[in-house]
Scaffold this active site. Structure first.
Site, PDB file in Angstrom:
ATOM      1  N   GLN A  71      26.133 -22.325 -27.617  1.00 58.31           N
ATOM      2  CA  GLN A  71      26.167 -21.915 -26.203  1.00 58.31           C
ATOM      3  C   GLN A  71      24.756 -21.683 -25.648  1.00 58.31           C
ATOM      4  O   GLN A  71      24.541 -20.809 -24.797  1.00 58.31           O
ATOM      5  CB  GLN A  71      27.028 -20.662 -26.032  1.00 58.31           C
ATOM      6  CG  GLN A  71      28.517 -20.942 -26.077  1.00 58.31           C
ATOM      7  CD  GLN A  71      28.956 -21.930 -24.989  1.00 58.31           C
ATOM      8  OE1 GLN A  71      28.409 -21.966 -23.883  1.00 58.31           O
ATOM      9  NE2 GLN A  71      29.942 -22.746 -25.305  1.00 58.31           N
ATOM     10  N   SER A  72      23.773 -22.443 -26.125  1.00 60.09           N
ATOM     11  CA  SER A  72      22.390 -22.270 -25.673  1.00 60.09           C
ATOM     12  C   SER A  72      22.234 -22.624 -24.189  1.00 60.09           C
ATOM     13  O   SER A  72      22.552 -23.742 -23.764  1.00 60.09           O
ATOM     14  CB  SER A  72      21.480 -23.179 -26.500  1.00 60.09           C
ATOM     15  OG  SER A  72      20.200 -23.259 -25.909  1.00 60.09           O
ATOM     16  N   ASN A  73      21.708 -21.670 -23.441  1.00 57.84           N
ATOM     17  CA  ASN A  73      21.371 -21.941 -22.040  1.00 57.84           C
ATOM     18  C   ASN A  73      20.128 -22.815 -21.955  1.00 57.84           C
ATOM     19  O   ASN A  73      19.987 -23.628 -21.050  1.00 57.84           O
ATOM     20  CB  ASN A  73      21.101 -20.623 -21.314  1.00 57.84           C
ATOM     21  CG  ASN A  73      22.286 -19.694 -21.388  1.00 57.84           C
ATOM     22  OD1 ASN A  73      23.352 -20.006 -20.870  1.00 57.84           O
ATOM     23  ND2 ASN A  73      22.109 -18.561 -22.048  1.00 57.84           N
ATOM     24  N   CYS A  75      19.281 -25.175 -24.025  1.00 57.20           N
ATOM     25  CA  CYS A  75      19.663 -26.574 -24.233  1.00 57.20           C
ATOM     26  C   CYS A  75      20.311 -27.154 -22.979  1.00 57.20           C
ATOM     27  O   CYS A  75      20.008 -28.274 -22.573  1.00 57.20           O
ATOM     28  CB  CYS A  75      20.603 -26.689 -25.439  1.00 57.20           C
ATOM     29  SG  CYS A  75      19.745 -26.426 -27.014  1.00 57.20           S
TER      30      CYS A  75
END
Ligand SMILES: *Cc1c(COP(=O)(O)O)cnc(C)c1O
Length: 320
Positions: A71-73, A75
């Site tokens: 859930q990387s913002n 990325c």
């Protein structure tokens, strides 16, 4: 001047939070809306990417490679910026590939990024492998570190302090979520460089005090040098609170749920499950404990992250 490609809508607004302030009985709380940077739901990585991708273009790269959590913002914002500027994008994500992508991962796919999956202890090697593989395929990869946190990325947050000062905003404290340290280092370097009078307090999301303060001090020192204003930061110069690590990275507990719901119900403001919800929970607890002077002014620097609210693993938790 560092080369920059405009991606963000700047300056981001500063809003008062009067109902939260009243509910807590002071101090005065404001919010700096870096969740509104305008690129694909926004967030703090957009500012960093303005400088990182300018560097990638200067090096004639055609492929952006970075990594992060599922859930990387960071990325998601990198994937969006890559799409907008015509780069290929490869994301090295830590964890197992979910059967149904949701939240940020769904958006990564929508932006056309290629996603590969690895384990946490193999993530650096997996990013290097992605670079080598891209080179072998005849591409010109540019590796963006985790969180975009190197001196080029962090410099964006030094300039963000200059932006805040130009907005005429004064605050006794800046409070925000700190993890890979680029935001923290940039704010600390910028406060020094541009003469911000308040204190810069990062709420640690996932690191103990010694790891975070050493990382941020080193990065703030390197960032100052990059900006031609050499200044040495020691770990003791970095203000970090590590009391809110909760159940670890990405684990949403009762205090994060309370903060997300309080801001939503008192201010119509969305904070995220992993970063800003945890930092807001820390700020709220510090206010309840009387940590800030009642006449102080506290600026909560919102770093974004809201798409994770809609991720499968968090949506059920906050929707109570
Ligand atoms: C990445 C991120 C942070 C942490 O910023 P760092 O510069 O990595 O310390 C905080 N909030 C959100 C929403 C993020 O995506």
């Amino acid at each position: 001047m560092l080369p920059r490609i405009p991606l963000a809508h700047l300056p981001t607004p500063v809003d008062p939070l009067p109902r939260l302030t009243a509910a807590l009985g002071g101090p005065e709380i404001l919010v700096k809306r870096d969740d509104q940077t305008g690129l694909a739901f926004g967030g703090n990585k957009t500012r960093k990417l303005e400088y990182l991708i300018a560097d990638a273009q200067a090096r004639r790269a055609d492929t952006l490679i970075t990594g992060g959590a599922i859930q990387s913002n960071h990325c998601r914002q990198t994937a969006a910026a890559a799409a907008r500027l015509g780069f290929n994008c490869i994301l090295v994500l830590t964890g197992n590939e979910p059967t149904a992508p949701s939240g940020n991962l769904l958006l990564d796919r929508l932006f056309g990024a290629r996603t590969v999956y690895t384990s946490r202890d193999r993530r650096e090697a997996a990013m290097q492998a992605a670079v080598t593989e891209a080179e072998t395929a005849g591409l010109k990869p540019y590796l963006i570190p985790y969180g975009g946190s190197n001196p080029i990325g962090a410099a964006a947050y030094a300039f963000a302090v200059q932006e805040l000062i130009a907005q005429g905003i004064e605050a006794d404290w800046i409070v925000f979520a700190s993890s890979s340290g680029g935001t923290h280092a940039g704010l600390a370097a910028g406060a020094q460089l541009f003469g911000f009078n308040g204190k810069v307090l990062g709420i640690s999301i996932d690191e103990p005090n010694d790891v975070l303060t050493h990382r941020v001090a080193k990065l703030a020192t390197e960032t100052s040098a990059l900006l031609d204003h050499p200044n040495v930061f020691m770990p003791g110069d970095i203000l970090a609170n590590v009391d809110y690590l909760g159940g670890g990275y990405g684990v949403m507990g009762a205090v994060e749920v309370e903060a997300v719901q309080m801001l939503a119900r008192l201010e119509g403001l969305l904070v995220d499950p992993v970063y800003t919800g945890r930092a807001a929970a820390g700020m709220i607890d510090l206010i309840r404990k009387g940590f800030f002077h009642s006449a102080a002014r506290v600026l909560f620097w919102h770093t974004g992250g809201q798409p994770a609210l809609l991720a499968e693993n968090y949506a059920g938790v906050v929707g109570e």
